[in-house]
Every structure is written in structure tokens, then in C-alpha cells.
Design a protein around this motif. Structure first.
Motif, PDB file in Angstrom:
ATOM      1  N   LYS A  44       0.821  -1.468   0.065  1.00  0.00           N
ATOM      2  CA  LYS A  44       0.068  -0.229  -0.103  1.00  0.00           C
ATOM      3  C   LYS A  44       0.879   1.493   0.526  1.00  0.00           C
ATOM      4  CE  LYS A  44      -3.144  -2.844   2.815  1.00  0.00           C
ATOM      5  NZ  LYS A  44      -2.403  -3.919   3.073  1.00  0.00           N
ATOM      6  N   TYR A  45       0.661   1.992  -0.999  1.00  0.00           N
ATOM      7  CA  TYR A  45       1.511   3.683  -1.170  1.00  0.00           C
ATOM      8  C   TYR A  45       0.410   4.446   0.032  1.00  0.00           C
ATOM      9  CZ  TYR A  45       3.794   2.729  -4.949  1.00  0.00           C
ATOM     10  OH  TYR A  45       4.757   2.426  -5.514  1.00  0.00           O
ATOM     11  N   LEU A  50       0.417  13.772   4.575  1.00  0.00           N
ATOM     12  CA  LEU A  50      -0.416  12.760   4.944  1.00  0.00           C
ATOM     13  C   LEU A  50      -1.635  13.082   5.088  1.00  0.00           C
ATOM     14  CD1 LEU A  50       1.907  11.087   7.574  1.00  0.00           C
ATOM     15  CD2 LEU A  50       1.830   9.988   5.788  1.00  0.00           C
ATOM     16  N   SER A  51      -2.609  12.199   4.997  1.00  0.00           N
ATOM     17  CA  SER A  51      -4.263  12.504   5.334  1.00  0.00           C
ATOM     18  C   SER A  51      -4.363  12.083   6.980  1.00  0.00           C
ATOM     19  CB  SER A  51      -5.026  12.166   4.312  1.00  0.00           C
ATOM     20  OG  SER A  51      -4.518  10.484   4.521  1.00  0.00           O
ATOM     21  N   ILE A  57      -2.598   5.111   9.998  1.00  0.00           N
ATOM     22  CA  ILE A  57      -1.988   3.869   9.478  1.00  0.00           C
ATOM     23  C   ILE A  57      -0.537   4.087  10.164  1.00  0.00           C
ATOM     24  CG2 ILE A  57      -0.873   3.165   7.978  1.00  0.00           C
ATOM     25  CD1 ILE A  57      -3.667   3.100   6.071  1.00  0.00           C
ATOM     26  N   VAL A  58       0.411   4.776   9.617  1.00  0.00           N
ATOM     27  CA  VAL A  58       1.780   5.313  10.342  1.00  0.00           C
ATOM     28  C   VAL A  58       1.839   5.290  12.004  1.00  0.00           C
ATOM     29  CG1 VAL A  58       3.610   7.545  10.467  1.00  0.00           C
ATOM     30  CG2 VAL A  58       2.286   6.762   7.913  1.00  0.00           C
ATOM     31  N   LEU A  59       1.130   5.576  12.647  1.00  0.00           N
ATOM     32  CA  LEU A  59       0.921   5.414  14.562  1.00  0.00           C
ATOM     33  C   LEU A  59       0.769   3.941  14.018  1.00  0.00           C
ATOM     34  CD1 LEU A  59      -1.004   8.868  15.175  1.00  0.00           C
ATOM     35  CD2 LEU A  59       1.505   8.106  15.208  1.00  0.00           C
TER      36      LEU A  59
END
Length: 64
Positions: A44-45, A50-51, A57-59
């Protein structure tokens, strides 16, 4: 493991992604713009900036 990778569209990053996928990791690639010539990819990209959804997702990633 959930992994966020920067530099994933480069020569080494591309190989690293496929190795991580072979080891059954969930891979996200952080990029400034999508490359339309990649076609369907098994990861996934996440685009920069960041939205709100991408921030979640990052967290939730185990490794950056």
C-alpha cells in the motif's frame, strides 16, 4: 509486522519490499507522488503530506 518504508520506489527499496512481503509482513510505502507505471502492487502507498487516515496508519506501524 506492519512496516512503513521510505525510499521504497528506488532500486534497493523495491527489492526490500518484495523480501518483506515474502516474509509475510504488511508493507506501506511513503512517497511524495505515485508512479503510474508501477501497475498493481502487493503493498500500500501512503502519500505525503499525510491525510488523517494515513496518519492513523503511520502511528499503527511497528517499524519505520
Amino acid at each position: 509486522m506492519k512496516i512503513l518504508l521510505t525510499g521504497g520506489t528506488g532500486f534497493l527499496g523495491t527489492e526490500l519490499i518484495y523480501q518483506l512481503l515474502r516474509e509475510n509482513h504488511e508493507v506501506y510505502v511513503l512517497t511524495r507522488k505515485l508512479k503510474p507505471d508501477l501497475g498493481p502492487v502487493p503493498f500500500k502507498y501512503i502519500t505525503w503530506p499525510l491525510s488523517e487516515e494515513a496518519q492513523d496508519i503511520v502511528l499503527s506501524c511497528d517499524v519505520v
